[in-house]
Design an enzyme around this catalytic site. Structure first.
Site, PDB file in Angstrom:
ATOM      1  N   GLU A 142       0.894  -1.064   0.102  1.00 10.63           N
ATOM      2  CA  GLU A 142      -0.116  -0.148   0.099  1.00 10.63           C
ATOM      3  C   GLU A 142       0.922   1.317  -0.008  1.00 10.63           C
ATOM      4  OE1 GLU A 142      -4.162  -1.389   2.204  1.00 10.63           O
ATOM      5  OE2 GLU A 142      -2.617  -0.620   3.331  1.00 10.63           O
ATOM      6  N   ASN A 186      -2.807 -14.278  -0.498  1.00 10.41           N
ATOM      7  CA  ASN A 186      -4.150 -15.224  -0.395  1.00 10.41           C
ATOM      8  C   ASN A 186      -4.233 -15.635  -1.997  1.00 10.41           C
ATOM      9  OD1 ASN A 186      -5.204 -13.098  -1.790  1.00 10.41           O
ATOM     10  ND2 ASN A 186      -6.171 -12.004  -0.363  1.00 10.41           N
ATOM     11  N   GLY A 218      -7.958 -18.637   3.137  1.00 10.58           N
ATOM     12  CA  GLY A 218      -9.157 -18.381   3.974  1.00 10.58           C
ATOM     13  C   GLY A 218      -9.334 -19.466   4.852  1.00 10.58           C
ATOM     14  N   GLY A 248      -5.744 -11.875   7.100  1.00 13.20           N
ATOM     15  CA  GLY A 248      -4.447 -11.976   6.414  1.00 13.20           C
ATOM     16  C   GLY A 248      -3.500 -11.166   7.093  1.00 13.20           C
ATOM     17  N   ASP A 249      -3.806  -9.947   7.607  1.00 16.27           N
ATOM     18  CA  ASP A 249      -2.968  -9.165   8.350  1.00 16.27           C
ATOM     19  C   ASP A 249      -2.402  -9.827   9.499  1.00 16.27           C
ATOM     20  OD1 ASP A 249      -3.034  -7.194   6.381  1.00 16.27           O
ATOM     21  OD2 ASP A 249      -4.270  -6.115   7.345  1.00 16.27           O
ATOM     22  N   GLY A 284     -14.019  -6.246  13.260  1.00 13.82           N
ATOM     23  CA  GLY A 284     -12.906  -5.086  12.906  1.00 13.82           C
ATOM     24  C   GLY A 284     -11.497  -5.715  12.815  1.00 13.82           C
TER      25      GLY A 284
HETATM   26  P1  ADP Z   1      -7.015 -12.469   3.423  1.00 14.24           P
HETATM   27  O1  ADP Z   1      -7.691 -11.729   4.797  1.00 14.24           O
HETATM   28  O2  ADP Z   1      -5.714 -11.741   3.082  1.00 14.24           O
HETATM   29  O3  ADP Z   1      -7.988 -12.645   2.420  1.00 14.24           O
HETATM   30  P2  ADP Z   1      -7.317 -15.174   4.118  1.00 14.24           P
HETATM   31  O4  ADP Z   1      -8.576 -15.137   3.914  1.00 14.24           O
HETATM   32  O5  ADP Z   1      -6.772 -16.386   3.262  1.00 14.24           O
HETATM   33  O6  ADP Z   1      -6.562 -13.736   4.042  1.00 14.24           O
HETATM   34  O7  ADP Z   1      -6.858 -15.661   5.733  1.00 14.24           O
HETATM   35  C1  ADP Z   1      -5.807 -15.858   6.496  1.00 14.24           C
HETATM   36  C2  ADP Z   1      -5.726 -16.767   7.152  1.00 14.24           C
HETATM   37  O8  ADP Z   1      -6.525 -16.299   8.293  1.00 14.24           O
HETATM   38  C3  ADP Z   1      -5.881 -18.193   6.857  1.00 14.24           C
HETATM   39  O9  ADP Z   1      -4.837 -18.687   6.321  1.00 14.24           O
HETATM   40  C4  ADP Z   1      -6.803 -18.866   8.002  1.00 14.24           C
HETATM   41  O10 ADP Z   1      -5.611 -19.494   8.721  1.00 14.24           O
HETATM   42  C5  ADP Z   1      -7.213 -17.737   8.655  1.00 14.24           C
HETATM   43  N1  ADP Z   1      -8.771 -17.516   8.370  1.00 14.24           N
HETATM   44  C6  ADP Z   1      -9.511 -16.879   7.617  1.00 14.24           C
HETATM   45  N2  ADP Z   1     -10.610 -17.075   7.450  1.00 14.24           N
HETATM   46  C7  ADP Z   1     -10.989 -17.827   8.701  1.00 14.24           C
HETATM   47  C8  ADP Z   1     -12.106 -18.542   9.174  1.00 14.24           C
HETATM   48  N3  ADP Z   1     -13.354 -18.420   8.645  1.00 14.24           N
HETATM   49  N4  ADP Z   1     -12.095 -19.556   9.912  1.00 14.24           N
HETATM   50  C9  ADP Z   1     -10.771 -19.829  10.555  1.00 14.24           C
HETATM   51  N5  ADP Z   1      -9.434 -19.223  10.120  1.00 14.24           N
HETATM   52  C10 ADP Z   1      -9.734 -18.399   9.084  1.00 14.24           C
END
Ligand code: ADP
Length: 303
Positions: A142, A186, A218, A248-249, A284
């Protein structure tokens, strides 16, 4: 030999202004918001908070404007015990802001004012000194990529571990890729950067360009590649997801904090997976980032 310790986060700081509305306004439409809330944000700040709450010393390098939002964000850095003498205020510039409109059906639209974050100046001697003394450099996209490339090249030359969370996704040149120890993306970002819609192919392509690649999937968890070979997959923890903003952060900050303490990649990914699972159980970004004690308690209950 210089003693390397802690993490330097090079990145953005924003104030997120969240407007709750009945529906996303169309062209020419005026709507009244039901509520307005402001939250600290920006990938850089979110990740720095995740590092600090994981109990690793954290220094941030970035820019603020000379306005009230800048002062509030400085207070957040102070409260989180993030070393912020390298977060400079640019006279006459606004602090980064994201205007987030959220409808009742949870759709959103976002307008970002990058403001001070996109100041293109090179890193200063003092910035470079901070980077040289850190064990890990963590950056996102960013901010101008020229600053990220300069930092990565310098950190690599000083023997620090260089981690890039390539978000938002953009083209990455070979010079930058060659200086990375870890690229974290991601699935969506993996496809954009690799210019390949098929995810397995995109991951394989990217894995061939960096020493280590982590793709977060995710609620399916994550996958780690080292030297172009898939090393291991980590399933996500099953939790009741309330808001995935900042998952992700949190993952990136927690991973890097563990690596900076000399933990293995396996341990760091498990720690980051737990931290990000906890983050999705609360609303948040910054408010949902867990402390080391919370992550340890979560993991201890799942041995
Ligand atoms: P971003 O926020 O960058 O899109 P992701 O959605 O891939 O990244 O999420 C990052 C990490 O957060 C995943 O690898 C997972 O370990 C965790 N995570 C994301 N969503 C969930 C969920 N619904 N339940 C449990 N863990 C989650």
């Amino acid at each position: 030999m210089t003693e390397h310790s802690g993490v330097v986060v090079l990145g953005s700081l924003n104030m997120d202004i969240v407007l709750s509305v009945e529906r996303i306004p169309g062209p020419g439409e005026t709507l009244l918001a039901r509520e307005m809330d402001t939250y600290p944000g920006g990938k850089g700040l979110n990740q720095a908070v995740a590092v600090a709450r994981a109990n690793a010393p954290c220094t941030m390098i970035g820019f603020l404007g000379t306005d009230d939002f800048g002062r509030s964000l400085r207070d957040v850095l102070e409260t989180e015990r993030i070393e912020n003498s390298r977060v400079l205020e640019i006279k006459g510039q606004t602090t980064g802001q994201a205007f987030i409109t959220v409808s009742q059906s949870a759709e959103n639209s976002i307008v970002v004012v990058s403001g001070a974050n996109i100041n293109p100046s090179s890193l200063t001697e003092r910035d470079l000194e901070s980077i040289a003394s850190a064990r890990v450099l963590l950056a996102q996209l960013e901010i101008p990529i020229s600053r990220v490339s300069q930092a990565a090249r310098f950190a690599k030359s000083k023997g620090s571990t260089v981690v890039l969370n390539a978000a938002p996704a953009t083209e990455l040149d070979d010079d930058l890729l060659s200086n990375l120890d870890f690229l974290i993306v991601n699935e969506h970002e993996a496809s954009i950067i690799a210019k390949e819609n098929d995810l397995p192919k995109a991951m394989q392509k990217l894995a061939g360009k960096v020493d280590n690649l982590i793709v977060t999937l995710g609620k399916l968890g994550s996958v780690v590649f080292s030297n172009a070979i898939e090393l291991f997959r980590t399933p996500a923890f099953e939790v009741k997801a309330v808001d995935t903003t900042g998952a992700g952060d949190t993952f990136c900050g927690a991973f890097v904090a563990a690596i900076s303490k000399g933990e293995t990649i396996q341990f760091a990914v498990r720690y980051a997976t737990a931290a990000s699972a906890l983050a999705v159980t609360k609303q948040g970004a910054v408010p949902s980032i867990p402390t080391e004690a919370e992550v340890e308690e979560f993991l201890a209950a799942r041995l």
